[in-house]
Design a protein around this motif. Structure first.
Motif, PDB file in Angstrom:
ATOM      1  N   SER A 224      20.080   9.611  -0.027  1.00  0.00           N
ATOM      2  CA  SER A 224      18.919   8.837  -0.484  1.00  0.00           C
ATOM      3  C   SER A 224      17.734   8.943   0.474  1.00  0.00           C
ATOM      4  O   SER A 224      17.895   9.306   1.650  1.00  0.00           O
ATOM      5  CB  SER A 224      19.309   7.357  -0.559  1.00  0.00           C
ATOM      6  N   TYR A 225      16.553   8.575  -0.026  1.00  0.00           N
ATOM      7  CA  TYR A 225      15.369   8.369   0.831  1.00  0.00           C
ATOM      8  C   TYR A 225      14.534   7.255   0.211  1.00  0.00           C
ATOM      9  O   TYR A 225      14.225   7.296  -0.985  1.00  0.00           O
ATOM     10  CB  TYR A 225      14.518   9.643   0.940  1.00  0.00           C
ATOM     11  N   HIS A 226      14.164   6.258   1.032  1.00  0.00           N
ATOM     12  CA  HIS A 226      13.381   5.139   0.509  1.00  0.00           C
ATOM     13  C   HIS A 226      12.170   4.836   1.388  1.00  0.00           C
ATOM     14  O   HIS A 226      11.533   3.799   1.199  1.00  0.00           O
ATOM     15  CB  HIS A 226      14.252   3.883   0.403  1.00  0.00           C
ATOM     16  N   GLY A 227      11.877   5.671   2.394  1.00  0.00           N
ATOM     17  CA  GLY A 227      10.676   5.431   3.193  1.00  0.00           C
ATOM     18  C   GLY A 227      10.905   5.586   4.674  1.00  0.00           C
ATOM     19  O   GLY A 227      12.022   5.874   5.131  1.00  0.00           O
ATOM     20  N   ARG A 228       9.809   5.385   5.433  1.00  0.00           N
ATOM     21  CA  ARG A 228       9.836   5.740   6.847  1.00  0.00           C
ATOM     22  C   ARG A 228       9.840   4.556   7.806  1.00  0.00           C
ATOM     23  O   ARG A 228       9.834   4.760   9.016  1.00  0.00           O
ATOM     24  CB  ARG A 228       8.640   6.649   7.167  1.00  0.00           C
TER      25      ARG A 228
ATOM     26  N   SER B 143      16.139  -0.910  -8.149  1.00  0.00           N
ATOM     27  CA  SER B 143      15.856   0.439  -8.643  1.00  0.00           C
ATOM     28  C   SER B 143      14.588   0.950  -7.968  1.00  0.00           C
ATOM     29  O   SER B 143      13.511   0.392  -8.171  1.00  0.00           O
ATOM     30  CB  SER B 143      15.695   0.411 -10.166  1.00  0.00           C
ATOM     31  N   ASP B 144      14.726   1.989  -7.160  1.00  0.00           N
ATOM     32  CA  ASP B 144      13.568   2.577  -6.489  1.00  0.00           C
ATOM     33  C   ASP B 144      12.936   3.569  -7.455  1.00  0.00           C
ATOM     34  O   ASP B 144      13.423   4.690  -7.652  1.00  0.00           O
ATOM     35  CB  ASP B 144      14.017   3.272  -5.197  1.00  0.00           C
ATOM     36  N   GLU B 145      11.839   3.127  -8.078  1.00  0.00           N
ATOM     37  CA  GLU B 145      11.162   3.931  -9.098  1.00  0.00           C
ATOM     38  C   GLU B 145       9.917   4.614  -8.534  1.00  0.00           C
ATOM     39  O   GLU B 145       9.008   4.979  -9.280  1.00  0.00           O
ATOM     40  CB  GLU B 145      10.785   3.034 -10.295  1.00  0.00           C
ATOM     41  N   VAL B 146       9.898   4.779  -7.210  1.00  0.00           N
ATOM     42  CA  VAL B 146       8.714   5.359  -6.572  1.00  0.00           C
ATOM     43  C   VAL B 146       8.400   6.756  -7.137  1.00  0.00           C
ATOM     44  O   VAL B 146       7.252   7.105  -7.343  1.00  0.00           O
ATOM     45  CB  VAL B 146       8.904   5.373  -5.033  1.00  0.00           C
ATOM     46  N   GLN B 147       9.443   7.532  -7.415  1.00  0.00           N
ATOM     47  CA  GLN B 147       9.191   8.858  -7.989  1.00  0.00           C
ATOM     48  C   GLN B 147       9.413   8.895  -9.498  1.00  0.00           C
ATOM     49  O   GLN B 147       8.824   9.716 -10.189  1.00  0.00           O
ATOM     50  CB  GLN B 147      10.106   9.908  -7.322  1.00  0.00           C
ATOM     51  N   THR B 148      10.266   8.006 -10.009  1.00  0.00           N
ATOM     52  CA  THR B 148      10.730   8.156 -11.396  1.00  0.00           C
ATOM     53  C   THR B 148       9.985   7.284 -12.403  1.00  0.00           C
ATOM     54  O   THR B 148      10.280   7.358 -13.595  1.00  0.00           O
ATOM     55  CB  THR B 148      12.237   7.811 -11.483  1.00  0.00           C
TER      56      THR B 148
ATOM     57  N   ALA C 156      19.057   2.173  -5.273  1.00  0.00           N
ATOM     58  CA  ALA C 156      19.252   3.560  -5.718  1.00  0.00           C
ATOM     59  C   ALA C 156      17.974   4.114  -6.319  1.00  0.00           C
ATOM     60  O   ALA C 156      17.210   3.384  -6.953  1.00  0.00           O
ATOM     61  CB  ALA C 156      20.363   3.623  -6.761  1.00  0.00           C
ATOM     62  N   GLU C 157      17.765   5.409  -6.117  1.00  0.00           N
ATOM     63  CA  GLU C 157      16.730   6.141  -6.856  1.00  0.00           C
ATOM     64  C   GLU C 157      17.414   6.690  -8.116  1.00  0.00           C
ATOM     65  O   GLU C 157      18.409   7.410  -7.983  1.00  0.00           O
ATOM     66  CB  GLU C 157      16.227   7.336  -6.047  1.00  0.00           C
ATOM     67  N   PRO C 158      16.903   6.412  -9.303  1.00  0.00           N
ATOM     68  CA  PRO C 158      17.546   6.961 -10.503  1.00  0.00           C
ATOM     69  C   PRO C 158      17.614   8.496 -10.483  1.00  0.00           C
ATOM     70  O   PRO C 158      18.552   9.094 -11.007  1.00  0.00           O
ATOM     71  CB  PRO C 158      16.662   6.461 -11.636  1.00  0.00           C
TER      72      PRO C 158
ATOM     73  N   THR D   3       0.812  -1.222   0.000  1.00  0.00           N
ATOM     74  CA  THR D   3       0.000   0.000   0.000  1.00  0.00           C
ATOM     75  C   THR D   3       0.842   1.268   0.000  1.00  0.00           C
ATOM     76  O   THR D   3       0.298   2.365   0.013  1.00  0.00           O
ATOM     77  CB  THR D   3      -0.929   0.045   1.228  1.00  0.00           C
ATOM     78  N   SER D   4       2.158   1.128   0.021  1.00  0.00           N
ATOM     79  CA  SER D   4       3.009   2.334   0.046  1.00  0.00           C
ATOM     80  C   SER D   4       4.388   2.019  -0.512  1.00  0.00           C
ATOM     81  O   SER D   4       4.782   0.854  -0.648  1.00  0.00           O
ATOM     82  CB  SER D   4       3.174   2.831   1.487  1.00  0.00           C
ATOM     83  N   GLY D   5       5.134   3.095  -0.774  1.00  0.00           N
ATOM     84  CA  GLY D   5       6.510   2.940  -1.227  1.00  0.00           C
ATOM     85  C   GLY D   5       7.396   2.366  -0.133  1.00  0.00           C
ATOM     86  O   GLY D   5       8.310   1.585  -0.402  1.00  0.00           O
ATOM     87  N   THR D   6       7.126   2.755   1.106  1.00  0.00           N
ATOM     88  CA  THR D   6       7.921   2.249   2.224  1.00  0.00           C
ATOM     89  C   THR D   6       7.844   0.731   2.308  1.00  0.00           C
ATOM     90  O   THR D   6       8.868   0.047   2.450  1.00  0.00           O
ATOM     91  CB  THR D   6       7.402   2.868   3.545  1.00  0.00           C
ATOM     92  N   GLU D   7       6.621   0.212   2.228  1.00  0.00           N
ATOM     93  CA  GLU D   7       6.452  -1.249   2.284  1.00  0.00           C
ATOM     94  C   GLU D   7       7.119  -1.925   1.087  1.00  0.00           C
ATOM     95  O   GLU D   7       7.570  -3.072   1.189  1.00  0.00           O
ATOM     96  CB  GLU D   7       4.969  -1.590   2.203  1.00  0.00           C
ATOM     97  N   ALA D   8       7.121  -1.227  -0.052  1.00  0.00           N
ATOM     98  CA  ALA D   8       7.795  -1.790  -1.232  1.00  0.00           C
ATOM     99  C   ALA D   8       9.298  -1.882  -0.950  1.00  0.00           C
ATOM    100  O   ALA D   8       9.940  -2.900  -1.243  1.00  0.00           O
ATOM    101  CB  ALA D   8       7.516  -0.918  -2.454  1.00  0.00           C
ATOM    102  N   THR D   9       9.853  -0.827  -0.351  1.00  0.00           N
ATOM    103  CA  THR D   9      11.279  -0.838   0.023  1.00  0.00           C
ATOM    104  C   THR D   9      11.567  -1.993   0.976  1.00  0.00           C
ATOM    105  O   THR D   9      12.524  -2.763   0.788  1.00  0.00           O
ATOM    106  CB  THR D   9      11.658   0.491   0.725  1.00  0.00           C
ATOM    107  N   ASP D  10      10.723  -2.090   2.002  1.00  0.00           N
ATOM    108  CA  ASP D  10      10.879  -3.138   3.006  1.00  0.00           C
ATOM    109  C   ASP D  10      10.889  -4.523   2.362  1.00  0.00           C
ATOM    110  O   ASP D  10      11.705  -5.385   2.711  1.00  0.00           O
ATOM    111  CB  ASP D  10       9.658  -3.072   3.942  1.00  0.00           C
TER     112      ASP D  10
ATOM    113  N   ALA E  87       5.428   3.026  -6.427  1.00  0.00           N
ATOM    114  CA  ALA E  87       4.283   3.482  -5.600  1.00  0.00           C
ATOM    115  C   ALA E  87       3.808   4.808  -6.203  1.00  0.00           C
ATOM    116  O   ALA E  87       3.693   4.920  -7.424  1.00  0.00           O
ATOM    117  CB  ALA E  87       4.673   3.637  -4.132  1.00  0.00           C
ATOM    118  N   LYS E  88       3.548   5.773  -5.358  1.00  0.00           N
ATOM    119  CA  LYS E  88       3.127   7.129  -5.727  1.00  0.00           C
ATOM    120  C   LYS E  88       2.184   7.193  -6.932  1.00  0.00           C
ATOM    121  O   LYS E  88       0.994   6.939  -6.798  1.00  0.00           O
ATOM    122  CB  LYS E  88       4.345   8.034  -5.936  1.00  0.00           C
ATOM    123  N   GLY E  89       2.701   7.510  -8.148  1.00  0.00           N
ATOM    124  CA  GLY E  89       1.834   7.812  -9.281  1.00  0.00           C
ATOM    125  C   GLY E  89       0.999   6.658  -9.810  1.00  0.00           C
ATOM    126  O   GLY E  89       0.031   6.884 -10.530  1.00  0.00           O
TER     127      GLY E  89
END
Ligand code: PLP
Length: 435
Positions: free
Chosen positions: A140-144, A246-251, A213-215, A112-119, A276-278
């Motif tokens: 970097s930032y990948h979640g909380r 590849s953390d594509e949460v924003q990209t 990494a976030e691209p 349900t979120s980018g954080t859980e995807a990272t986890d 996640a996100k979009g």
């Protein structure tokens, strides 16, 4: 302008029950009550151009009829069934995302979120590799979550490193204010690869689980590695069997204009993708894409009650269709170019705007004292306030809070870009008068 009593009361209620660390933008935070295309409206009826999209999430725009209709139709059928039953929208969405991913035979797990995807990416990588060692990128930032916090390379977003991961941070994305800042692009690439090799050799036991990494770094202020650098990294990582996440949460989803995924600027195929996100234009949905042998290395039961929720999946299917039918990736490229040129011409008049950078509709401005090269954090906040007062919402970011993040929906028009540029120019003049 002072906010109305109802907005002031809403702020007091928020402060009473929401944690202090959930930061609000602006001296007088605004309550947003409605959205329409690229615009949102606050509780006092004031209209704003929304050039942040709820942190890059309303990727198609607000109130898109095709997406609303898909949500309504699914709501009328069933709102929730969990992952213990077959769920057609979830399977159809997984098929679609797998086919777009570039990963052969990909499987998808929804969260349900980018954080859980990272986890989940960290869980799978560490199980697959039987290692708790991770390489992440500085800034970097990948979640909380507890584990996502351990791989955060940005002081203002890093609350703890207590999680049981052994993490090393390498140089890749941030180009200003770092020891390699004096290097030209080719030298920067070579030095970063040499540094990666050195970190693996000196700070790890070699059997690292993954590199993540976030691209383009989101919270980090849209800083990014030169095209191709992450591909150079992948060659080194492959020598050790280290997975590339590849953390594509924003990209993801065409945001960068030049490509559908951020990783495609680097001539590599990731082992794991997080998103996640979009993806569902604002409904809570995230996930992980990877090869079957990595996805299925988890041998216990594991579910996400809400992950793959049918309403969120129906919204995501409609969002991806809308992006494809309207070729919004191409619009992102064209409008991003127009935005970037407009911002650059403002920066040319204001030496304290040190850099305009970004790809597609993921653009940032970074501020700096032109004489001392100190980050201008307060001036950036003032710039942010001035744009809001003129009816434009954008984000902030960067290691020192001295970047503005500008990310309109991919459906933004030329006229809306030009309106925003005019506002930025007026706001920059107002800030310059106070510097
Ligand atoms: C690159 C990146 N990864 C992961 C996350 C975490 O996503 P979420 O806030 O949905 O948990 C974010 C959030 O901003 C992000 O920017």
């Amino acid at each position: 302008m002072e906010p109305s009593t109802s907005q002031t009361e809403m702020l007091a209620r928020h402060r009473a029950v929401i944690p202090n660390w959930v930061a609000l933008y602006y001296e007088h935070p605004i309550s947003i009550v409605r959205g329409e295309g690229c615009y949102v409206f606050d509780g006092d009826g004031k209209r704003y151009l929304d050039f942040f999209g709820g942190i890059l999430t309303t990727i198609a725009g607000h109130g898109i009829p095709e997406i609303q209709e898909a949500i309504r139709a699914q709501t009328e059928k069933i709102a929730h069934l969990s992952t213990v039953y077959l769920c057609e929208p979830m399977v159809e969405l997984a098929e679609k995302i797998a086919s777009l991913s570039g990963i052969e035979g990909a499987k998808v797990f929804f969260t349900t979120s980018g954080t859980e995807a990272t986890d989940t990416a960290l869980l799978l990588s560490s199980l697959y590799r039987q290692s708790n060692q991770v390489l992440a990128v500085r800034n970097s930032y990948h979640g909380r979550s507890f584990t996502a916090q351990a791989i955060t390379g940005n002081r203002s977003w890093s609350s703890t490193s207590f999680a049981g991961l052994q993490v090393n941070f390498v140089n890749a994305a941030r180009r200003r204010g770092v020891p390699f800042a004096c290097f030209e692009e080719d030298e920067f690439r070579a030095a970063s690869v040499a540094d990666l090799r050195d970190v693996i050799a000196t700070a790890t036991a070699g059997d690292v689980a993954c590199f993540i990494a976030e691209p383009i770094q989101g919270v980090g202020g849209f800083t990014y590695a030169p095209n191709g650098l992450l591909g150079d990294f992948k060659e080194v990582l492959d020598e050790y069997g280290i997975l590339f996440v590849s953390d594509e949460v924003q990209t993801g989803w065409g945001r960068t204009g030049e490509n559908f995924w951020g990783y495609q600027a680097h001539n590599l195929t990731p082992d794991v993708i997080t998103f996640a996100k979009g993806v569902a234009n604002g409904l809570p949905l995230g996930g992980v894409i990877t090869r079957p042998e990595i996805m299925d290395c988890l041998k216990a039961n594991s579910i996400s009650t809400f992950g793959g929720n049918p309403i969120a999946c129906a919204a995501a299917l409609a969002t991806i269709k809308y992006l494809e039918d309207n070729d919004l990736q191409t619009n992102s490229l064209k409008m991003g170019d127009r935005l970037s040129h407009g911002l650059q011409s403002i920066a040319d008049d204001h030496p304290w705007i040190a850099e305009v950078r970004g790809k597609g509709l993921m653009q940032a401005l970074e501020t700096e004292n032109p004489d001392t090269y100190e980050p201008l954090t307060a001036a950036t906040s003032a710039f942010h306030e001035e744009t809001k007062q003129r009816g434009l919402l954008v984000g902030k970011g960067g290691l020192w809070g001295n970047s503005m993040r500008i990310t309109p929906p991919l459906s933004v028009t030329e006229d809306q870009i030009d309106q925003a540029i005019e506002i930025f120019a007026d706001a920059a003049d107002a800030v310059a008068d106070k510097l």
